[in-house]
Design a protein around this motif. Sequence first.
Motif, PDB file in Angstrom:
ATOM      1  N   ASP A  20      -5.489  -2.533  -7.033  1.00  0.00           N
ATOM      2  CA  ASP A  20      -5.038  -3.353  -5.916  1.00  0.00           C
ATOM      3  C   ASP A  20      -5.667  -4.741  -5.993  1.00  0.00           C
ATOM      4  OD1 ASP A  20      -3.821  -4.144  -3.617  1.00  0.00           O
ATOM      5  OD2 ASP A  20      -5.184  -3.104  -2.264  1.00  0.00           O
ATOM      6  N   GLU A  21      -4.902  -5.714  -5.565  1.00  0.00           N
ATOM      7  CA  GLU A  21      -5.395  -7.090  -5.492  1.00  0.00           C
ATOM      8  C   GLU A  21      -5.960  -7.539  -6.821  1.00  0.00           C
ATOM      9  OE1 GLU A  21      -4.245  -8.238  -3.027  1.00  0.00           O
ATOM     10  OE2 GLU A  21      -4.417  -6.870  -1.337  1.00  0.00           O
ATOM     11  N   THR A  37       0.814  -1.213   0.000  1.00  0.00           N
ATOM     12  CA  THR A  37       0.000   0.000   0.000  1.00  0.00           C
ATOM     13  C   THR A  37       0.852   1.269   0.000  1.00  0.00           C
ATOM     14  OG1 THR A  37      -1.460  -1.292   1.405  1.00  0.00           O
ATOM     15  CG2 THR A  37      -2.041   0.994   1.051  1.00  0.00           C
ATOM     16  N   GLY A  83      -6.450  -8.231   1.757  1.00  0.00           N
ATOM     17  CA  GLY A  83      -6.135  -6.867   2.149  1.00  0.00           C
ATOM     18  C   GLY A  83      -6.535  -6.351   3.508  1.00  0.00           C
TER      19      GLY A  83
HETATM   20 MG    MG Z   1      -2.902  -4.682   0.418  1.00  0.00          MG
END
Ligand code: MG
Length: 697
Positions: A397-398, A303, A551
């Motif tokens: 993200d992800e 992050t 996450g």
């Molecule tokens: Mg993460």
Amino acid sequence: MTTGRPEGLFPLFADLTGLDGIGPKTALIFGQMGVEKPRDLLFTLPHSGIDRQRRDSIRDVDPPAVVTVEVEVGRHFPPASRGRPYRIEVTDSQTTFHLVFFHAREDYLTRLLPTGQRRIVSGRVELFDGIAQMVHPDHVLAPDEAEEIAPYEPVYPLTSGLTQKIMARAVAAALERTTSMGEWIDPGVMQREGWPDWQAALKTAHAPGTAADLSTDAPARRRLAYDELLAHQLTLALARVERKRKRGIVSRATGTLQRKVLNALPYHPTAAQERAIGEITDDMARPERMNRLLQGDVGSGKTVVAFMALLVAVEAGGQGVMMAPTEILARQHLEGLQPLAEQAGVVLELLTGRDKGSERAAKLAALAAGDIQVLVGTHAVFQKDVVFCDLRLAVVDEQHRFGVRQRLELGAKGQGADVLVMTATPIPRSLALAQYGDMDVSVLDEKPPGRKPVKTALIGTTRIDEVVASLRRAVGEGRQAYWVCPLVEESESVDLTSAEDRFRRLRAALGDDVVGLVHGQMPPADKDAAMSRFVAGQTSVLVATTVIEVGVNVPNASIMVIERAESFGLAQLHQLRGRVGRGTAESTCLLLYQAPLGESGRRRLEILRQTEDGFRIAEEDLAMRGAGDLIGHAQSGLPRFRVADLERQGALMNLAQSDARKLLHDDPGLTTPRGCAARHLLWLMEQDKAIRLISVG
Ligand code: MG
Ligand code: ADP
């Protein structure tokens, strides 16, 4: 030079019905197994073989076994009553046995096996009431036709309605249609590997001499696998070159905002984080568009790396956007990043599907005016009416929760905006190359210091009461726990029932205020509320379906219970376990399984006990389950290879990638003899996308 399909390949791309012995009906059946043209037959390789070497007598083998012997045909015994078999006595050099036929026509059998004649028969010999017999021989031939039986007969994958004979004939006819082609593989590689040329490789692969020729290590098979991988990597390499040729935006970092944030962080970035930040910052300063993957195990600190990249976009006077796969994660990013943004004086906003009406309109207006500098959100950030003033970087993200298609959509949104994709799923290198071969990769191969190992234990479900009892003690000590409910047949509603059921039981055991519940079908507001109560420590135990998988970060949570652990994939279990061990407390992961656990089931779970290295776990998972399973073909966009076996031939993928990139570097127009051969390969492998790229180029 032509850009159309090379003429030499026409016969391989013609109708199947043009092959001897294949009519429209058989062609349809072939279609069911994905074989639509002669070309497809070439790459349908035998998976095993049958030893049909001639023997003197069936006495030489232990039944049941396939035997090929010469016999003299003796008496015929037609069935005495309906439903009984037709028997024919035969004698080889040492012994007499029976050929057995069910539902056979007498006239056919007397023609095929006339009494007193010699025949070669080949088939499976078994004992029936102590007497040797061969039921429905695979081959019956006159002695002078004996060479029609290959000493080692290939066995092909079939579908119902096809026989090995039809298959073998069709393959032979397809092989007839091949012509010799220019070599597309690097001569150095060919020599080092000792590979045959393309035609020879096909012939050998379809006419194995021994079981060794069927192995993924056999040179002919390796070569054919490599052809597939090379074509795939050439496509990715062409896409990469193409993208680099398009103009991107130069975003030069000043470092001012980054410095403010770094100073405010309670820790120093790891060397891996610094390296990744450097690579991304460099990429963004270049005129080409960045297309980079940031790969890092759970908890490796992706992050903050992403945020540093977003700050580069802002430092350069533009905007950045970060998209998370779920509402929960988007909110968590916002909460984690807001204090840092404030330190740097950067305006951060959240946009999700829940933003409606005038509030949403206001956000969109601020975004279009450039007043919002960094936008965090879900898919909602890419709705049509979301317009940026000067979008320079998009972070996803992800990634594995998004498809490859969404990745491309995202690229289309900001004209020339840089793209950074983050994934927490450690995947074996061969798969990473197959899936992300067109991207540049940064790896966070180091975890922030001070993480304690997570103690992992396997426990049978029968001991669930003990687990609940120790959970009660832990909660009494102020610890927090996740309780993940089983994934039943991937059906949300069944998951739901089991989660709600567990929720009620745990509440009864631990107390109503102590236990929270979160699942995918809850109204979003309830989900957030449950989540934030857990984050704030108001609830101690959070019962969840796998929505918490990716996450979520709650440092005080130090216990992870996973029910029916055997029903999850290893990578998924690893992800779940990664939710704990983030704080200072000693952490525990309890894998509850339903006994009896099979040998392989136990071995799988044992791996989690042995290691927390996500890459090792992923390699083992691949070895045990296979590539398709691991990622799920449909959503991964991972190609299906007909010959190549990523589990066993993964190393070839590395070679193919460097070979492909080097070829394009040395011969960008694919105009040298090898370049032209590579074009043929792309046609042969139906790499339409690559063909479009070379056609325009
Ligand atoms: Mg993460
Ligand atoms: P992930 O890679 O799984 O997304 P996160 O970015 O959520 O990991 O980071 C996990 C935790 O580690 C966060 O609490 C974050 O603040 C912390 N963290 C990140 N980098 C470091 C570092 N270099 N040293 C110490 N803690 C760090």
